[in-house]
Motif scaffolding. Structure first.
Motif, mmCIF file in Angstrom:
data_model
loop_
_atom_site.group_PDB
_atom_site.id
_atom_site.type_symbol
_atom_site.label_atom_id
_atom_site.label_comp_id
_atom_site.label_asym_id
_atom_site.label_seq_id
_atom_site.Cartn_x
_atom_site.Cartn_y
_atom_site.Cartn_z
ATOM 1 N N CYS A 197 -8.577 -4.161 -3.409
ATOM 2 C CA CYS A 197 -7.197 -3.271 -3.253
ATOM 3 C C CYS A 197 -6.492 -3.555 -4.711
ATOM 4 O O CYS A 197 -5.920 -4.635 -4.914
ATOM 5 N N LEU A 222 -2.408 3.089 4.306
ATOM 6 C CA LEU A 222 -3.509 2.813 5.438
ATOM 7 C C LEU A 222 -3.160 1.740 6.142
ATOM 8 O O LEU A 222 -2.320 0.776 5.818
ATOM 9 N N CYS A 248 0.804 -1.268 -0.131
ATOM 10 C CA CYS A 248 0.141 -0.312 0.019
ATOM 11 C C CYS A 248 0.847 1.304 0.081
ATOM 12 O O CYS A 248 0.493 2.342 -0.367
ATOM 13 N N CYS A 288 -10.600 0.624 -0.647
ATOM 14 C CA CYS A 288 -10.743 -0.465 0.465
ATOM 15 C C CYS A 288 -11.778 0.303 1.444
ATOM 16 O O CYS A 288 -12.697 -0.362 2.043
ATOM 17 N N TYR A 292 -4.585 3.727 -2.661
ATOM 18 C CA TYR A 292 -5.770 4.080 -3.556
ATOM 19 C C TYR A 292 -7.207 4.260 -2.807
ATOM 20 O O TYR A 292 -8.034 4.882 -3.442
ATOM 21 N N THR A 293 -7.325 3.853 -1.529
ATOM 22 C CA THR A 293 -8.233 4.034 -0.945
ATOM 23 C C THR A 293 -9.461 3.398 -1.392
ATOM 24 O O THR A 293 -10.776 3.580 -0.741
#
Ligand code: SF4
Ligand code: SF4
Length: 107
Positions: A50, A33, A9, A17, A14-15
């Motif tokens: 993800c 994260l 990550c 998740c 990318y968020t």
């Protein structure tokens, strides 16, 4: 058991998740994260979301990523909660398939 975020990550963030987590247990640092292990309900929804394949179940964690078990726990207590997707860093795609990114972790 819990799910956790690994070094894949780092610098990607990318968020995707955070959008699917039903209990909002993701926490955001400067360039990655983490998942709060005591809040995660082990639903597994985040893992396939993800793009960097950074999320693992504790039971399937490769040996090389073992340090992230403790890091998710400690950093989740230090970093702010994140519940909504945001734009990734502009160079996220360049870092997505890089190995050995632990050295770039900003705490
Ligand atoms: S989707 Fe993957 S790369 Fe993006 S923030 Fe979540 S764990 Fe990190
Ligand atoms: S496994 Fe479920 S509860 Fe745990 S972080 Fe992923 S989406 Fe959230």
């Amino acid at each position: 058991m819990t799910f956790l975020v690994t070094e894949k990550c780092i610098r990607c963030k990318y968020t995707d998740c955070v959008e699917v987590c039903p209990v909002d247990c993701f926490y955001e640092g400067p360039n990655m994260l983490v998942i709060h292990p005591e809040e995660c309900i082990d639903c597994g929804l985040c893992e396939p979301e993800c793009p960097a394949n950074a999320i693992y179940s504790e039971d399937d964690l490769p040996e090389a990523y073992q340090p992230f078990l403790v890091l998710n726990k400690t950093l989740a207590k230090k970093w702010p909660n994140i519940t909504q997707r945001k734009a990734p860093p502009p160079d996220a795609d360049r870092w997505k398939d890089q190995e050995s990114k632990h050295q770039y972790l900003e705490e």
